[in-house]
Design a protein around this motif. Structure first.
Motif, PDB file in Angstrom:
ATOM      1  N   SER A  65       0.870  -1.180   0.000  1.00  0.00           N
ATOM      2  CA  SER A  65       0.000   0.000   0.000  1.00  0.00           C
ATOM      3  C   SER A  65       0.903   1.226   0.000  1.00  0.00           C
ATOM      4  O   SER A  65       1.653   1.447   0.944  1.00  0.00           O
ATOM      5  CB  SER A  65      -0.921  -0.002   1.230  1.00  0.00           C
ATOM      6  N   HIS A  66       0.867   2.016  -1.075  1.00  0.00           N
ATOM      7  CA  HIS A  66       1.715   3.196  -1.205  1.00  0.00           C
ATOM      8  C   HIS A  66       1.102   4.388  -0.482  1.00  0.00           C
ATOM      9  O   HIS A  66      -0.079   4.393  -0.108  1.00  0.00           O
ATOM     10  CB  HIS A  66       1.894   3.552  -2.688  1.00  0.00           C
ATOM     11  N   LEU A  67       1.934   5.429  -0.271  1.00  0.00           N
ATOM     12  CA  LEU A  67       1.418   6.703   0.226  1.00  0.00           C
ATOM     13  C   LEU A  67       0.443   7.276  -0.788  1.00  0.00           C
ATOM     14  O   LEU A  67       0.659   7.159  -1.996  1.00  0.00           O
ATOM     15  CB  LEU A  67       2.574   7.689   0.450  1.00  0.00           C
ATOM     16  N   GLU A 123       2.192   0.641   3.624  1.00  0.00           N
ATOM     17  CA  GLU A 123       2.408  -0.701   4.153  1.00  0.00           C
ATOM     18  C   GLU A 123       3.414  -1.416   3.270  1.00  0.00           C
ATOM     19  O   GLU A 123       3.293  -1.400   2.034  1.00  0.00           O
ATOM     20  CB  GLU A 123       1.100  -1.474   4.210  1.00  0.00           C
ATOM     21  N   MET A 124       4.455  -2.091   3.870  1.00  0.00           N
ATOM     22  CA  MET A 124       5.523  -2.762   3.140  1.00  0.00           C
ATOM     23  C   MET A 124       5.319  -4.278   3.187  1.00  0.00           C
ATOM     24  O   MET A 124       4.516  -4.786   3.951  1.00  0.00           O
ATOM     25  CB  MET A 124       6.880  -2.403   3.749  1.00  0.00           C
ATOM     26  N   SER A 125       6.109  -4.947   2.313  1.00  0.00           N
ATOM     27  CA  SER A 125       6.037  -6.408   2.274  1.00  0.00           C
ATOM     28  C   SER A 125       6.846  -7.046   3.385  1.00  0.00           C
ATOM     29  O   SER A 125       6.716  -8.239   3.627  1.00  0.00           O
ATOM     30  CB  SER A 125       6.541  -6.910   0.906  1.00  0.00           C
ATOM     31  N   SER A 126       7.719  -6.298   4.052  1.00  0.00           N
ATOM     32  CA  SER A 126       8.550  -6.850   5.137  1.00  0.00           C
ATOM     33  C   SER A 126       8.518  -5.872   6.305  1.00  0.00           C
ATOM     34  O   SER A 126       8.404  -4.653   6.126  1.00  0.00           O
ATOM     35  CB  SER A 126       9.988  -7.062   4.638  1.00  0.00           C
ATOM     36  N   LYS A 127       8.655  -6.441   7.501  1.00  0.00           N
ATOM     37  CA  LYS A 127       8.646  -5.570   8.684  1.00  0.00           C
ATOM     38  C   LYS A 127      10.064  -5.248   9.160  1.00  0.00           C
ATOM     39  O   LYS A 127      10.246  -4.325   9.945  1.00  0.00           O
ATOM     40  CB  LYS A 127       7.852  -6.224   9.809  1.00  0.00           C
ATOM     41  N   ASP A 128      11.063  -6.024   8.691  1.00  0.00           N
ATOM     42  CA  ASP A 128      12.453  -5.777   9.109  1.00  0.00           C
ATOM     43  C   ASP A 128      13.078  -4.764   8.165  1.00  0.00           C
ATOM     44  O   ASP A 128      13.932  -5.077   7.326  1.00  0.00           O
ATOM     45  CB  ASP A 128      13.239  -7.089   9.092  1.00  0.00           C
ATOM     46  N   VAL A 129      12.628  -3.519   8.266  1.00  0.00           N
ATOM     47  CA  VAL A 129      13.123  -2.463   7.397  1.00  0.00           C
ATOM     48  C   VAL A 129      13.463  -1.248   8.239  1.00  0.00           C
ATOM     49  O   VAL A 129      13.011  -1.115   9.378  1.00  0.00           O
ATOM     50  CB  VAL A 129      12.068  -2.090   6.327  1.00  0.00           C
ATOM     51  N   HIS A 130      14.307  -0.382   7.674  1.00  0.00           N
ATOM     52  CA  HIS A 130      14.655   0.900   8.284  1.00  0.00           C
ATOM     53  C   HIS A 130      13.963   1.997   7.501  1.00  0.00           C
ATOM     54  O   HIS A 130      13.996   1.984   6.262  1.00  0.00           O
ATOM     55  CB  HIS A 130      16.169   1.115   8.270  1.00  0.00           C
TER      56      HIS A 130
END
Length: 1345
Positions: free
Chosen positions: A442-444, A460-467
């Protein structure tokens, strides 16, 4: 040719197979740059397809070829061919020909090659070309042609077309089959009987018998010796064997033998030898030990090459299994050499490059060794040896040379250097793991808020382990306290409270992850809208007098919104007498003492609100009082023709509308009238004033504030108008004329002072002043007149500006009136010479009341408008001699009568007269004769007369013999010296006479001595063709046949039509006339063919013209079809000729068709067959066939001749029963079934046959089983299959749509099973899209179309 192949191999079927294999292998070797010979296996027959017969009448051996032969070979001499040059080749294949005795045969070849090859023709038997054979080159079609006329049985042979240039040689061989002609056989029998009666045969000598038997089969030796009466059969066989052995010994000469070769594993090896061969077609066979090398099934392992006399065997990628003794068998010579293969050390063959794999994928490492080894291979990473488990999979290929390591579900922790070890060999392969890219589920999204509202941006991203980092317009805002940042699991959000205009912009979120240098960005735009007010009550325009007060007011719906006042677009800062007031939502602009500086456009602007109004000064118009006093004191006076300018100043605001009036009517601008306007005044300008411009002028000024009006008088002065009315004559006597008139209606603005009187005599142009009277009287008496004279008067009024226009009277007479005389008669001219003429006339009938005083005579040249007076004084006589004329000029005259009242009207113009001396009449016409005559006209010609003057024409008269009166042939004289008299009656005699005529009169008559008959001169008949009708004419049956001929002749000839020398029967429609005739057959038949003759005859001669007419129709069908199966798989058809094939010279021929009983479709077997016998090949054993023969010409096809019963093709029992085959003992070995040449995909047109074949090996011989999909079809009667000599063949007759699909061949023996599959596509000939795709696929893949 095939029989010779069998003979040369010692009647061995095995040698036949080897020869065909060698020809195929030499064909494949043409692709190499060093290939020196090539032979394409394109034979259309098997070994038993040739038979020989002998004829006792000839010392040699004649052969009749019963099957077609077609072969091609190519030899390359140069090892390297320059770019742009090539070996000779045949662009179009030659075709075998079958023809009867006495017919013609033509071979056509199209040859390519650079340099241009030379082409020659030879016979395969070595016999020279016959005298009836002619070879030449066709420049139009670029073809080399061999033409054989009047074929005989001796012409039957295999003919070679040889193309040769500096790079090589190409040979194409085709057969000529000559069948016996029954008619010619009868002649031969007669000849044979006569020869037998004359002499008896003598037995041949031993040398002659050896030559006869040299070209025959062994099985025919005994029969041939018996036919020739040769008794020493055993002795001749022994000498024949010795002769052949001696020839074979001399056939091969070895210049360089084979040599032993030592090579490493995997390299290429070449055995070569140099041989000198008497016969270039001598067979060669290569052996490994005692096993024959099957080169065409070696998949490129072996390759045979030839370069001149050098012969080579090339072996690619040798191994230990290739070691052994290699032998070359040439005739009775056998050359051998040894191949030794050396081993090599173990090494890695793989290229170890760093491997990069995406996360969660499978990483595969492959290691290829140069040879098999028993040493174990180990894998290590980070010092730890890898073992086979769920994560790691280690495998070895079947050949024992390739090791494979698979790492499943790789992760970042699997990154490192992987070490491979085997024996003393070690290699390292780095492994890099590529992270899975981050995706935004889900993009801005763009956000739109009002000022002071809250904004939310989330993704919303495909991974939660992101910075995560946040940017606004490219600047990092992660550490800013103005924003609220949230990051929970895969969701990220930023919140902006109490939004201001400065918060508007582009917001971006940047996501990164470990071991990944890429940045993943999503962006959106935040828009902050301002808060606006609206106008509740706006301003309105205002007008006020100078010095008064004014106010502008605006009411908004929001008290907190401030605004700005502007005047003419500029913000009001300091303006005298203006005050800005704000009372809550009410905004005012107050003016005190309005002046001109306050005028303008006022605007009020606030956020979302705007209002405008105009402030103007309003003063009523006013005219200067001093100007009003001046205009009222005296009128404005101007002379006529001058310009009047009336200028009046005024003031008023706004500027008033200016309107000028004259006598109450508005003045409109035109060429003379202009209205000028300035800011403080107006002007009325009248150019070129006239008297009518006088009157009252009014100016009216009007505006919204009031109206101003002023009046003035304009007076334009001019000369007076003419006196009024018709002049009244009070007295008209011979001594006095008294007249009276009325004063002018307009005096021109000034008083009339007097009247001026003028007169002129009747017929005069000038006026003379006769008196002037005071303005007080309007009567005048003229006493200076002549009695009977007519006068005209005019009167003018005079004032200070001048005289008026005149008032003219009608013409009046003093006393009784007189008139000019009447018109004299038309002048007549006589006594004409080139210098003088006499003109006479008669006096006028009316003298005008007074005697005629004389006449005026005038002349002019014809066509001119200028008259010249002949006499200076009046002529008193009625005739006059005119001199001084110009020779050869035409003149015209007129006369005018004159009396005391003047000259009358001129007379009528005389006829034009030429000034010339008198002309003499012409003499007699000479040489009157007839030039031509027809049935209705006679043409005459003559010579002009010698005496008298030149004639201007001729009068020709005609008289029938039975009449007495002469009649003119033309209404006007004839201009030339020839004339054709038309409208005469045929064969009537006419008499003619002629006279010459000119202005001097008629000449004497000249008459023909004898009468002339109206008929043409006698002419023999003659055809007038003009290329419209040719001597030969072709007509299609059923169409109209029309022959049209034009001719001439006198008298008209009699026309008679003949067909083939016989008078026409009456079926034809014949039309005749004096000049043409035509014959018409509305619907022509074949029987109408023949020679048509038109015969002309009259009293002067005869003539005829022949036209050869050929009526073409559909040919009649052949008859009596019968056939026989002489050779397995072939059928010879024979039938009786259609009579139309012999008579038709336009390429009539037969078409042969066949039909399998399993289908209703007919397929063409052969076209352009000219004989009544044809052999059909390629038939499938066990199938039933119908056959059809059609006769075909340029018009179309005949009715078909079909076979009544189907022919069943017998199955082959034995290939060649007459050969004594050596027993073949297979080597004691067993081989697992494998495919040497696998099946290939096929594409077949619907309704055609499909043949699939493949080559295999296996011992014991495997069992073959065919499948279509999962269904077994080996036992189906729908298909035909065979397995022999290592080749499996499947034939699908008349393919339909249901036959498309996958086909599988399964081979099985005790050692194993082998499978091979292919795909069959059935297409329609009209499906262009599928056909194009199949053609493209054929070019890219191994596909048979």
């Amino acid at each position: 040719m095939a029989a010779e192949l069998v003979q040369a191999t010692g009647d061995s079927m095995e040698y036949i197979e080897q020869q065909m294999m060698q020809m195929s292998s030499s064909s494949s070797s043409n692709t190499s740059a060093f290939t020196s010979s090539m032979s394409t296996n394109k034979f259309r027959k098997v070994a038993q397809g040739l038979s020989r017969t002998t004829d006792a009448e000839h010392s040699g051996l004649q052969r009749k070829t019963s099957a077609a032969v077609e072969s091609f070979s190519q030899v390359q001499k140069s090892s390297k061919i320059p770019k742009g040059e090539s070996v000779p080749d045949f662009e179009e294949k030659l075709r075998p020909i079958t023809a009867q005795e006495g017919e013609n045969a033509v071979f056509k070849a199209k040859v390519t090659g650079n340099p241009q090859p030379t082409v020659s023709w030879e016979r395969d038997s070595g016999c020279p070309l016959s005298d009836s054979t002619k070879s030449f080159y066709d420049n139009i079609n670029n073809q080399h042609i061999l033409k054989i006329k009047n074929l005989t049985l001796e012409d039957a042979d295999v003919y070679k077309c040889i193309a040769l240039n500096s790079h090589g040689e190409a040979t194409f061989s085709i057969s000529l089959i000559v069948t016996e002609n029954p008619a010619m056989d009868f002649k031969k029998m007669l000849k044979k009987r006569s020869v037998e009666k004359r002499e008896e045969k003598k037995p041949p000598t031993e040398e002659e018998m050896l030559k006869i038997l040299a070209g025959a089969d062994k099985k025919d030796y005994e029969r041939i010796c018996a036919e020739y009466g040769f008794t020493d059969f055993r002795g001749i066989l022994k000498k024949l064997k010795e002769m052949k052995k001696k020839v074979e010994v001399e056939m091969v000469r070895v210049l360089k033998t084979l040599e032993d070769v030592t090579a490493k594993v995997g390299t290429d090896v070449v055995f070569n030898t140099i041989l000198e061969l008497k016969d270039p077609n001598t067979r060669m066979h290569w052996f490994l030990g005692t096993e024959l090398l099957r080169i065409q099934y070696s998949h490129g392992k072996y390759e045979v090459k030839q370069m001149g006399t050098k012969h080579m065997l090339c072996i690619s990628s040798v191994s230990h299994s290739d070691m052994g003794t290699y032998s070359l068998q040439v005739g009775d010579k056998r050359l051998s050499a040894r191949l030794n293969v050396i081993d090599e050390p173990l090494k890695f063959l793989s290229d170890f490059k760093p491997k990069k794999v995406t996360e969660r994928q499978t990483a595969v490492f492959e290691v290829r060794l140069s040879k098999k080894t028993d040493a174990p291979l180990t894998w290590k990473v980070k010092g730890k040896e890898l073992k086979r488990d769920e994560k790691f999979n280690v495998s070895l290929s079947e050949d024992g040379l390739t090791y494979t390591l698979k790492i499943k579900d790789v992760k970042v922790s699997d990154t490192g250097d992987y070490i491979i070890s085997i024996g003393d060999l070690t290699a390292t392969v780095p492994l890099f793991i590529e992270r899975i890219p981050i995706r935004f589920s889900s993009h801005l999204k763009n956000v739109h808020v009002q000022e002071r509202g809250n904004a939310h941006l989330e993704c919303e991203m495909s991974s939660k382990d992101v910075h995560i980092r946040w940017l606004k317009d490219g600047c990092d805002i992660t550490a800013s306290r103005r924003y609220i940042f949230l990051h929970e699991g895969k969701r990220a959000e930023v919140i902006i409270e109490d939004c201001q205009q400065a918060d508007e912009g582009q917001y971006s979120v940047i996501c990164t992850q470990d071991n990944d240098t890429n940045e993943y960005v999503s962006s959106a735009y935040l828009t902050v809208d301002e808060r606006f007010a609206s106008v509740k009550s706006g301003m309105s325009d205002a007008q006020c007098p100078t010095g008064s007060d004014a106010e502008l007011c605006v009411v908004l719906d929001d008290e907190k919104v401030d605004g700005v006042w502007l005047k003419d677009g500029v913000e009001i800062s300091e303006l005298t007498g203006v005050q800005v007031v704000k009372q809550g939502a009410v905004h005012k602009l107050i003016f005190s003492g309005v002046t001109d500086s306050h005028e303008g456009k006022y605007s009020f602007k606030a956020k979302g609100a705007e209002s405008e109004a105009l402030l103007t000064i309003a003063d009523p118009p006013e005219i200067d009082s001093s100007v009003l006093d001046l205009l009222g004191a005296q009128p404005v006076t101007v002379k006529a023709g001058h310009t009047a300018t009336i200028k009046i100043p005024f003031k008023g605001k706004p500027s008033p509308k200016v309107t000028w009036y004259k006598d109450g009517v508005e003045v409109m601008e035109d060429e003379r009238t202009k209205v000028e306007r300035t800011a403080d005044g107006t002007s009325l300008v009248l150019s070129r004033c006239v008297r009518e411009d006088s009157g009252t002028i009014t100016l009216r000024l009007k505006s919204d504030c009031g109206t101003a009006v002023t009046h003035l008088h304009l007076n334009v002065v001019d000369h007076p108008k003419p006196p009024q009315g018709k002049v009244e004559f009070l007295e008209q006597s011979g001594k006095c004329i008294k007249m009276k008139w009325k004063a002018p209606r307009d005096n021109g603005g000034k008083q009339v002072t007097s009247f001026v009187i003028e007169r002129r005599a009747a017929g005069k142009r000038s006026w003379n002043r006769v008196g002037e009277v005071d303005s007080s009287t309007t009567v005048f008496s003229d006493d200076k007149v002549e009695e009977g004279q007519g006068y005209q008067y005019r009167i003018r009024a005079v004032n200070a500006e001048g005289m008026s226009d005149p008032l003219e009277t009608e013409e009046v007479c003093a006393g009784e009136p007189i008139e000019p005389p009447g018109t004299a008669s038309q002048p007549q001219v006589s006594d004409i010479t080139k210098n003088t003429m006499t003109v006479s006339w008669t006096p006028p009938g009316h003298d005008g009341g007074t005697p005629v005083l004389g006449y005026i005579l005038e002349r002019r040249k014809k066509g001119s408008n200028m008259w010249l007076q002949v006499n200076k004084d009046l002529l008193t006589d009625t005739n006059c001699t005119v001199d001084g004329l110009v020779d050869d000029v035409e003149y015209e005259f007129r006369v005018t009568s004159v009396n005391r009242a003047g000259a009358g009207n001129p007379s009528t113009i005389s006829n034009a007269v030429l000034a010339k001396d008198p002309i003499r009449a012409p003499g007699l016409v000479r040489n009157l004769c007839v030039s031509d005559s027809t049935t209705s006209s006679i043409s005459l010609k003559w010579t002009p007369p010698e005496q008298g003057d030149e004639p201007s024409g001729y009068i020709l008269e005609v008289r029938p013999e039975d009449a007495k009166e002469w009649t003119k042939t033309s209404k006007i004289p004839i201009a030339g010296t020839g004339f054709t008299v038309m409208g005469l009656q045929e064969r009537i005699k006419y008499h003619f006479r002629i006279r010459a005529v000119n202005e001097g009169g008629l000449g004497g008559a000249t008459e023909l001595l004898e009468g002339v008959l109206a008929m043409p001169p006698p002419v023999p008949p003659r055809f007038d063709l003009q290329g419209k009708l040719k001597n030969q004419m072709f007509v299609r049956a059923g169409t109209a046949l029309c022959l049209h001929l034009s001719f001439t002749g006198s008298p008209p000839p009699v026309v008679t039509w003949f067909k083939d020398g016989i008078l026409t029967t009456g079926r034809e429609v014949i039309t005749k006339s004096n000049t043409h005739s035509h014959i018409l057959i509305p619907s022509s038949h074949r029987s109408d063919s023949g020679v048509y003759r038109a015969h002309l005859k009259n009293d002067c001669g005869e003539a005829h013209y022949d036209v050869n007419v050929r009526v073409r129709d559909f040919p009649r069908p052949p008859k009596n079809l019968y056939f026989e199966e002489e050779v397995p798989g072939t059928v010879t058809l024979q039938w009786d000729h259609t009579p139309d094939l012999i008579d038709d010279d336009d390429g009539a021929h037969y078409v042969i068709l066949k039909r399998d009983t399993s289908t209703a479709s007919w397929f063409t077997v052969a076209e352009c067959v000219f004989s009544s016998k044809y052999t059909v090949t390629g038939l499938l054993p066990g199938r039933k066939y119908f056959f059809r023969v059609l006769a075909q010409n340029s018009i179309g096809d005949s009715d078909p001749l079909d076979s009544k019963e189907p022919l069943i093709i017998a199955k082959e029992k034995e290939c060649i029963s007459s050969l004594r085959l050596r027993e073949y003992v297979s080597p004691p070995r067993q081989v697992k079934p494998t495919f040497l040449l696998p099946l290939k995909d096929h594409a077949v047109c619907k309704g055609h046959d499909c043949t699939m074949s493949c080559a295999y090996q296996g011992l014991p011989t495997p069992k073959a089983c065919w499948y279509k999909g999962d269904s077994k079809i080996s036992d189906s009667p729908r298909f035909w299959h065979s397995t022999a000599n290592g080749v499996c063949t499947l034939v699908i007759p008349t393919c339909g749509v249901i036959d498309g699909g996958d086909y599988t061949l399964v081979l099985e023996n005790p050692l194993g099973v082998a499978k091979c599959s292919c795909n069959l596509v059935i297409y329609d000939k009209d499906d262009n899209g599928l056909l194009e795709s199949l053609t493209n696929q054929k070019n890219k893949e191994k596909f048979i179309l």
